[in-house]
Write an enzyme that holds these catalytic residues in place. Structure first.
Site, mmCIF file in Angstrom:
data_model
loop_
_atom_site.group_PDB
_atom_site.id
_atom_site.type_symbol
_atom_site.label_atom_id
_atom_site.label_comp_id
_atom_site.label_asym_id
_atom_site.label_seq_id
_atom_site.Cartn_x
_atom_site.Cartn_y
_atom_site.Cartn_z
ATOM 1 C CB VAL A 28 -0.941 0.016 1.224
ATOM 2 C CG1 VAL A 28 -1.837 1.249 1.183
ATOM 3 C CG2 VAL A 28 -1.782 -1.254 1.265
ATOM 4 C CG ASP A 137 -6.876 -11.421 8.223
ATOM 5 O OD1 ASP A 137 -6.615 -12.047 9.273
ATOM 6 O OD2 ASP A 137 -6.015 -10.834 7.554
#
Length: 590
Positions: A28, A137
């Site tokens: 990212v 998650d």
């Protein structure tokens, strides 16, 4: 590809600036969108994995899932696509720190902060589950926090529909093993209950500062999650006992035994917090006097704090214990014949009575209360009394006069002598009169209670004026940074959007169709009041969550409707579906 290798390069229309983080699927970056002229967060799939259909499918699903979920606690997706065979997602850039780093740096959250975070992530999960998506998650590393503790659930890269086949490699488990539900280690379809289990694990870690089962191997994780009982927060802190049942049910081994949704888990956590706060012992400022020591003098200044010592006086005096004036310094030492008044005659004795010498008479408390000072003596002002004649609930009760005191015996003897003398005189008169006897009716003897002999008292000048009253606790709030037409510090002057009593308005908003006020109760809690401009129909909701900059999110627990107030407008959603969006006309906050 080395981490951060794309920094400083161009990727399609994006100018890559710096690496923000690395995940299992890619990286990212902070990037500048030259087409839209804005800074964004750009997630790029690892190049070596771009040819794997499984990873590509999961990556595409994240972009679709995040773009579909319209919920304030899911980071909005601007765009997604492919550049030179590499997939990317263009998302809003949010400045903050993930919950994992927050816990590592500052330790566990307070119970109120823990519940606040869990409520926000539960809202994001409920919205995703409503669309048939399971995150799988949920963990502190995927929870992003801003400075105002506004939480975002990130990384939907492994989200998938509950009816789809698992998008994992054979024999592998995707996610973090410290938060995996027992069924995650079995070859069964995933249901939203796995997210509820993981969120209960996050709640436990926020409360106590460590994961539920601290193991370092996959085998240890499997055994703990499938067989070990859920940990109890009270084992770390007894104040957290009310959360034991919440964690136990949220981490139940069987999915059907858990809460029906993450939202139900969050509401149970909020109820446990309220119970814990109500059962906590209240802190009362100032010194306390127990029942066993209520008659003992309490040291320290009271209503008046006389700094300079009073003058030393001599001669016959009445030594009176400190009263409402409560001298800060010890009373003067006096000499000569004196009368020491029992300190119990006065409530709230602060300093010990003066040390006296010479002949003394100890007068009980009841007699001291009846004593009338000589003319010219000025009696100190007394504190206001409560019903029953006592100044303070902790003041000692006056003791009754001593039965074995010599004073009542002496008074009774003198009274008896007077009566005998009067009867003797009457008999002598009857015997000495020859004519028709006339028996005079003698007036009944007057027996008065023994009074103290007059004494001289040196007048000590004392402060004048009324006794000081306790200053009420005042909660100070900052001034409003702006103003809204037709409103003051408590909200709108007309209509339902106005704070109760003296509660201050933290946010006042006027949209195209609503009037809104967020009120502060004075004990760090808030409530939301909104009124529709067309017909004045209003709603009031407890405990809206601050989001920074005067923004708040209020949730109606009856139908899960959420009211999101920001400086740009009001958004009303229900189960992930947007119902109303009203632009802001006027906005003020503290």
């Amino acid at each position: 590809m080395a981490g951060g290798a794309m920094s400083g390069s161009m990727f399609g229309r994006y100018e890559i600036r710096r690496l923000l983080g690395v995940g299992g699927m890619g990286e990212v970056y902070e990037a500048f969108d030259t087409s839209k002229n804005r800074v964004v967060a750009l997630k790029i799939l690892n190049r070596e994995l771009a040819g794997d259909p499984t990873y590509v499918q999961r990556f595409r699903r994240e972009s679709q899932a995040m773009a579909t979920v319209q919920e304030p606690h899911v980071i909005p997706v601007h765009d997604w696509g492919e550049v030179d065979g590499v997939l990317y997602i263009d998302m809003r850039l949010v400045k903050g720190v993930d919950l994992k780093d927050r816990l590592a740096e500052h330790g566990r959250l307070t119970p109120a902060e823990s519940v606040q975070v869990v409520e926000q992530i539960a809202a994001a999960l409920d919205a995703a589950h409503e669309l048939g998506l399971v995150h799988r998650d949920v963990k502190p590393g995927n929870i992003l926090l801003t400075g105002s503790l506004f939480a975002y659930l990130v990384d939907f890269g492994i989200a998938h529909a509950a009816t789809d086949p698992q998008l994992t490699s054979a024999g592998s488990a995707v996610g973090s093993m410290a938060y995996m539900a027992p069924e995650r280690f079995e070859n069964v379809p995933m249901s939203p209950a796995v997210d509820t289990y993981a969120l209960a694990c996050v709640l436990y870690e926020c409360l106590v500062g460590r994961v539920p089962f601290p193991v370092n191997s996959l085998a240890g994780a499997i055994g703990s999650h499938q067989m070990a009982p859920p940990p109890r927060p009270s084992a770390v802190d007894t104040f957290l006992a009310h959360f034991d049942a919440v964690v136990e049910r949220g981490m139940a081994k069987r999915p059907q035994q858990r809460y029906a949704s993450p939202g139900h888990l969050a509401r149970a956590a909020r109820a446990a917090l309220v119970q814990a706060e109500r059962s906590a012992p209240s802190t009362v400022p100032g010194p306390q006097v127990s029942a066993a020591t209520a008659s003992a003098p309490v040291t320290g200044p009271r209503a008046y704090d006389v700094v300079n010592p009073p003058p030393t006086v001599s001669g016959p005096q009445v030594a009176v214990g400190p009263r409402a004036s409560d001298l800060a310094d010890p009373p003067p030492t006096v000499s000569g014949p004196q009368v020491a008044v029992d300190p119990r005659a006065y409530d709230d004795v602060v300093d010990p009575p003066p040390t006296v010498s010479g002949p003394q008479v100890v007068v009980p408390a009841a007699a001291a209360r009846q004593w009338t000072p000589p003319p010219g003596h000025r009696v100190p002002a007394q504190q206001p009394t409560r019903p029953g004649g006592h100044t303070h609930p902790s003041a000692p009760l006056p003791l009754p006069p001593q039965r074995d005191s010599s004073t009542p015996i002496l008074a009774g003897a003198l009274g008896a002598l007077v009566v005998i003398a009067a009867v003797g005189a009457a008999v002598w008169v009857m015997l000495s009169i020859d004519d028709e006897p006339v028996i005079p009716v003698a007036d009944p003897p007057v027996v008065s209670s023994m009074e103290l002999p007059p004494v001289e008292v040196t007048d000590v000048t004392e402060p004048t004026g009324a006794v000081e009253q306790p200053t009420p606790v005042v909660t100070t709030v900052p001034p409003l940074q702006s103003s809204v037409t037709g409103a003051d510090g408590q909200g709108f002057l007309a209509g339902a959007a106005r704070c109760n009593d003296n509660d201050a308005a933290m946010t006042i908003a006027r949209t195209t169709g609503s009037r809104i006020v967020i009120c502060h109760t004075g004990d760090n809690r808030y409530y939301y009041k909104g009124a529709r401009a067309s017909d004045g129909l209003g709603i009031e909701l407890d405990d809206p969550v601050p989001t920074g900059g005067g923004g708040f999110i209020a949730t109606n627990p009856t139908d899960n409707t959420r009211y999101v107030v920001t400086a740009s407008g009001l958004t009303i959603t229900q189960n992930g579906e947007q119902l109303v969006s009203e632009p802001m006309l006027e906005f003020a906050h503290r």
